[in-house]
Motif scaffolding. Structure first.
Motif, mmCIF file in Angstrom:
data_model
loop_
_atom_site.group_PDB
_atom_site.id
_atom_site.type_symbol
_atom_site.label_atom_id
_atom_site.label_comp_id
_atom_site.label_asym_id
_atom_site.label_seq_id
_atom_site.Cartn_x
_atom_site.Cartn_y
_atom_site.Cartn_z
ATOM 1 N N LEU A 87 6.172 -3.993 4.129
ATOM 2 C CA LEU A 87 6.825 -2.979 3.304
ATOM 3 C C LEU A 87 6.129 -2.845 1.952
ATOM 4 O O LEU A 87 5.963 -1.730 1.441
ATOM 5 C CB LEU A 87 8.308 -3.313 3.129
ATOM 6 N N ALA A 88 5.684 -3.967 1.386
ATOM 7 C CA ALA A 88 4.947 -3.917 0.115
ATOM 8 C C ALA A 88 3.619 -3.192 0.298
ATOM 9 O O ALA A 88 3.174 -2.459 -0.592
ATOM 10 C CB ALA A 88 4.725 -5.326 -0.421
ATOM 11 N N SER A 89 2.977 -3.368 1.447
ATOM 12 C CA SER A 89 1.719 -2.661 1.723
ATOM 13 C C SER A 89 1.954 -1.157 1.827
ATOM 14 O O SER A 89 1.157 -0.363 1.324
ATOM 15 C CB SER A 89 1.085 -3.185 3.013
ATOM 16 N N VAL A 90 3.033 -0.767 2.491
ATOM 17 C CA VAL A 90 3.378 0.653 2.583
ATOM 18 C C VAL A 90 3.667 1.201 1.188
ATOM 19 O O VAL A 90 3.186 2.277 0.817
ATOM 20 C CB VAL A 90 4.579 0.884 3.530
ATOM 21 N N ALA A 91 4.428 0.455 0.396
ATOM 22 C CA ALA A 91 4.757 0.900 -0.963
ATOM 23 C C ALA A 91 3.493 1.082 -1.801
ATOM 24 O O ALA A 91 3.345 2.084 -2.504
ATOM 25 C CB ALA A 91 5.701 -0.107 -1.631
ATOM 26 N N ALA A 92 2.570 0.130 -1.718
ATOM 27 C CA ALA A 92 1.322 0.231 -2.476
ATOM 28 C C ALA A 92 0.531 1.458 -2.048
ATOM 29 O O ALA A 92 -0.045 2.164 -2.881
ATOM 30 C CB ALA A 92 0.494 -1.038 -2.303
ATOM 31 N N GLU A 93 0.508 1.721 -0.762
ATOM 32 C CA GLU A 93 -0.210 2.889 -0.253
ATOM 33 C C GLU A 93 0.409 4.172 -0.787
ATOM 34 O O GLU A 93 -0.302 5.078 -1.240
ATOM 35 C CB GLU A 93 -0.185 2.896 1.279
ATOM 36 N N LEU A 94 1.731 4.261 -0.747
ATOM 37 C CA LEU A 94 2.413 5.467 -1.209
ATOM 38 C C LEU A 94 2.263 5.650 -2.716
ATOM 39 O O LEU A 94 2.104 6.771 -3.199
ATOM 40 C CB LEU A 94 3.895 5.410 -0.844
ATOM 41 N N GLU A 95 2.306 4.557 -3.461
ATOM 42 C CA GLU A 95 2.250 4.644 -4.919
ATOM 43 C C GLU A 95 0.839 4.825 -5.457
ATOM 44 O O GLU A 95 0.634 5.526 -6.444
ATOM 45 C CB GLU A 95 2.875 3.398 -5.543
ATOM 46 N N TYR A 96 -0.131 4.166 -4.831
ATOM 47 C CA TYR A 96 -1.469 4.121 -5.411
ATOM 48 C C TYR A 96 -2.563 4.684 -4.523
ATOM 49 O O TYR A 96 -3.679 4.893 -4.991
ATOM 50 C CB TYR A 96 -1.841 2.678 -5.775
ATOM 51 N N GLY A 97 -2.312 4.873 -3.248
ATOM 52 C CA GLY A 97 -3.342 5.343 -2.340
ATOM 53 C C GLY A 97 -4.391 4.276 -2.110
ATOM 54 O O GLY A 97 -4.085 3.092 -2.148
ATOM 55 N N GLU A 98 -5.624 4.703 -1.890
ATOM 56 C CA GLU A 98 -6.688 3.733 -1.623
ATOM 57 C C GLU A 98 -6.852 2.788 -2.788
ATOM 58 O O GLU A 98 -6.843 3.203 -3.938
ATOM 59 C CB GLU A 98 -8.011 4.457 -1.357
ATOM 60 N N PRO A 99 -7.012 1.491 -2.488
ATOM 61 C CA PRO A 99 -7.145 0.520 -3.567
ATOM 62 C C PRO A 99 -8.450 0.703 -4.328
ATOM 63 O O PRO A 99 -9.467 1.055 -3.742
ATOM 64 C CB PRO A 99 -7.120 -0.825 -2.845
ATOM 65 N N ARG A 100 -8.381 0.497 -5.627
ATOM 66 C CA ARG A 100 -9.590 0.518 -6.452
ATOM 67 C C ARG A 100 -10.030 -0.911 -6.662
ATOM 68 O O ARG A 100 -9.222 -1.811 -6.781
ATOM 69 C CB ARG A 100 -9.292 1.157 -7.798
ATOM 70 N N HIS A 101 -11.309 -1.109 -6.716
ATOM 71 C CA HIS A 101 -11.865 -2.436 -6.949
ATOM 72 C C HIS A 101 -12.206 -2.560 -8.418
ATOM 73 O O HIS A 101 -12.454 -1.569 -9.101
ATOM 74 C CB HIS A 101 -13.106 -2.658 -6.076
ATOM 75 N N SER A 102 -12.228 -3.791 -8.911
ATOM 76 C CA SER A 102 -12.461 -4.011 -10.336
ATOM 77 C C SER A 102 -13.814 -3.478 -10.799
ATOM 78 O O SER A 102 -13.998 -3.181 -11.960
ATOM 79 C CB SER A 102 -12.341 -5.496 -10.662
ATOM 80 N N ASP A 103 -14.767 -3.295 -9.869
ATOM 81 C CA ASP A 103 -16.068 -2.778 -10.272
ATOM 82 C C ASP A 103 -16.125 -1.246 -10.235
ATOM 83 O O ASP A 103 -17.115 -0.647 -10.592
ATOM 84 C CB ASP A 103 -17.200 -3.375 -9.416
ATOM 85 N N ASP A 104 -14.999 -0.585 -9.817
ATOM 86 C CA ASP A 104 -14.929 0.867 -9.841
ATOM 87 C C ASP A 104 -14.618 1.311 -11.269
ATOM 88 O O ASP A 104 -13.772 0.737 -11.938
ATOM 89 C CB ASP A 104 -13.809 1.399 -8.935
ATOM 90 N N HIS A 105 -15.256 2.338 -11.713
ATOM 91 C CA HIS A 105 -15.002 2.864 -13.048
ATOM 92 C C HIS A 105 -14.625 4.328 -12.915
ATOM 93 O O HIS A 105 -15.343 5.106 -12.308
ATOM 94 C CB HIS A 105 -16.238 2.722 -13.942
#
Length: 106
Positions: A87-105
């Motif tokens: 459920l937390a994974s679904v929530a993260a997807e809905l709230e933030y979409g694709e994860p950003r990595h710390s090296d993304d600017h």
């Protein structure tokens, strides 16, 4: 916590999710941070964090259902925690979409 109250909230949320997303939610990540540590509920201690996997967690829940049946409430902790990770994974997807990595600017 009242179980009927939890069930009503979960049912409502899943029904709303299906109304907006259909019968599947696309998850752009397979890994997540997981806390499997008794210190999780002790706000004065930092719990150990590990890595979980969506696909593996789904598999655990599908395969192990018979294992937990009739075993009593203490044995239900693991599958409830696994479900919370999903459920937390679904929530993260809905709230933030694709994860950003710390090296993304951006």
């Amino acid at each position: 916590m009242e179980i009927p109250r939890l069930r009503a909230q979960i049912d409502w949320l899943l029904n709303e999710l299906m109304r907006h997303e259909g019968s599947e939610v696309a998850i752009s990540h397979d890994y997540f941070w997981a806390i499997h540590d008794a210190r999780m509920v002790d706000v004065f201690e930092v719990p150990d964090v590990t890595i979980g996997q969506v696909s593996e967690t789904l598999e655990f829940l599908d395969v192990d259902q018979e294992r937990w049946e009739g075993g009593g409430a203490p044995l239900l902790g693991a599958p409830i925690r696994w479900l919370s990770y999903l459920l937390a994974s679904v929530a993260a997807e809905l709230e933030y979409g694709e994860p950003r990595h710390s090296d993304d600017h951006a």
